[in-house]
Design an enzyme around this catalytic site. Structure first.
Site, PDB file in Angstrom:
ATOM      1  N   GLY A  46       0.955  -1.339  -0.130  1.00  0.00           N
ATOM      2  CA  GLY A  46      -0.025   0.083   0.077  1.00  0.00           C
ATOM      3  C   GLY A  46       0.806   1.185   0.084  1.00  0.00           C
ATOM      4  N   GLN A  51       2.850   9.877   1.120  1.00  0.00           N
ATOM      5  CA  GLN A  51       4.190   9.212   1.000  1.00  0.00           C
ATOM      6  C   GLN A  51       5.115   9.355  -0.034  1.00  0.00           C
ATOM      7  OE1 GLN A  51       2.304   5.118   2.309  1.00  0.00           O
ATOM      8  NE2 GLN A  51       4.405   5.195   3.196  1.00  0.00           N
ATOM      9  N   CYS A  91       6.447  -0.334   7.241  1.00  0.00           N
ATOM     10  CA  CYS A  91       5.852   0.905   6.536  1.00  0.00           C
ATOM     11  C   CYS A  91       7.268   1.309   5.452  1.00  0.00           C
ATOM     12  CB  CYS A  91       5.715   2.128   7.233  1.00  0.00           C
ATOM     13  SG  CYS A  91       4.810   3.727   6.355  1.00  0.00           S
ATOM     14  N   LEU A  92       6.821   1.538   4.098  1.00  0.00           N
ATOM     15  CA  LEU A  92       7.632   2.059   3.178  1.00  0.00           C
ATOM     16  C   LEU A  92       8.416   3.303   3.787  1.00  0.00           C
ATOM     17  CD1 LEU A  92       5.776   1.238  -0.037  1.00  0.00           C
ATOM     18  CD2 LEU A  92       7.798  -0.069   1.016  1.00  0.00           C
ATOM     19  N   HIS A 133      -3.967   1.357   7.770  1.00  0.00           N
ATOM     20  CA  HIS A 133      -2.768   1.643   7.902  1.00  0.00           C
ATOM     21  C   HIS A 133      -2.568   2.834   6.954  1.00  0.00           C
ATOM     22  CE1 HIS A 133       1.734   1.259   7.759  1.00  0.00           C
ATOM     23  NE2 HIS A 133       1.636   1.855   6.839  1.00  0.00           N
ATOM     24  N   GLU A 134      -3.096   2.749   5.463  1.00  0.00           N
ATOM     25  CA  GLU A 134      -3.177   3.725   4.632  1.00  0.00           C
ATOM     26  C   GLU A 134      -4.075   4.903   4.833  1.00  0.00           C
ATOM     27  OE1 GLU A 134      -0.454   3.555   2.784  1.00  0.00           O
ATOM     28  OE2 GLU A 134      -0.016   1.511   3.001  1.00  0.00           O
ATOM     29  N   HIS A 137      -2.318   7.165   7.366  1.00  0.00           N
ATOM     30  CA  HIS A 137      -1.467   8.129   6.596  1.00  0.00           C
ATOM     31  C   HIS A 137      -2.170   9.452   6.167  1.00  0.00           C
ATOM     32  CE1 HIS A 137       2.484   6.411   6.593  1.00  0.00           C
ATOM     33  NE2 HIS A 137       1.952   5.101   6.085  1.00  0.00           N
TER      34      HIS A 137
END
Length: 153
Positions: A46, A51, A91-92, A133-134, A137
């Site tokens: 995701g 991000q 997380c990226l 999660h997304e 963000h």
């Protein structure tokens, strides 16, 4: 399509609230296409627009191993939550970091597609975690804010 740079922890933008999308145009479509390419290249499941440095309420995700479950969520909101799961997240934007969080086992999300049409999606287990999660963000919330058991933090 182009790969965009992924913003890392320490950049203030990750803590800002994203703005709703009002224009469903070529610029949005380019962002979505770039985010898809960036997510897959980074081996993520995701990615939120914040991000890649864009404060818009836009998320892409694909929680399948064979990349057949790709979704685009614009202006998403969780409308139902059910159950609980305790799983490790990463997380990226925080490479190498992991921690166990509590997330719903199942969620329903209402969101618009790239053309502005409203849809409802249901996710369980990993997909539910991805949705949560997304969408977090988009409100400036990182998974480390929800960690209950630190693995590598």
């Amino acid at each position: 399509m182009a790969t965009r740079n992924i913003v890392k922890l320490g950049d203030d933008i990750l803590r800002k609230k994203s703005r709703p999308v009002e224009k469903f145009d070529d610029r949005l479509h380019t962002l979505l296409d770039d985010m898809r390419e960036t997510m897959y290249k980074a081996n993520g499941v995701g990615l939120a627009a914040v991000q890649v440095g864009v404060l818009k309420r836009v998320v892409v995700l694909d929680c399948t191993e064979d990349h057949t479950g790709y979704l685009e969520l614009i202006n998403p909101e969780i409308i139902e939550r059910e159950g609980e799961q305790f799983e490790a997240e990463g997380c990226l934007s925080l490479p190498g970091e992991q921690g166990v969080t509590v997330r719903p086992m199942t969620v329903k999300v209402k969101a618009q597609d790239r053309n502005g049409q409203w849809c409802v999606y249901k996710g369980t287990e990993l997909k539910a975690r991805c949705f949560c999660h997304e969408i977090d963000h988009l409100d400036g919330v990182l998974f480390i804010d929800k960690v209950i058991d630190k693995e590598n933090l």
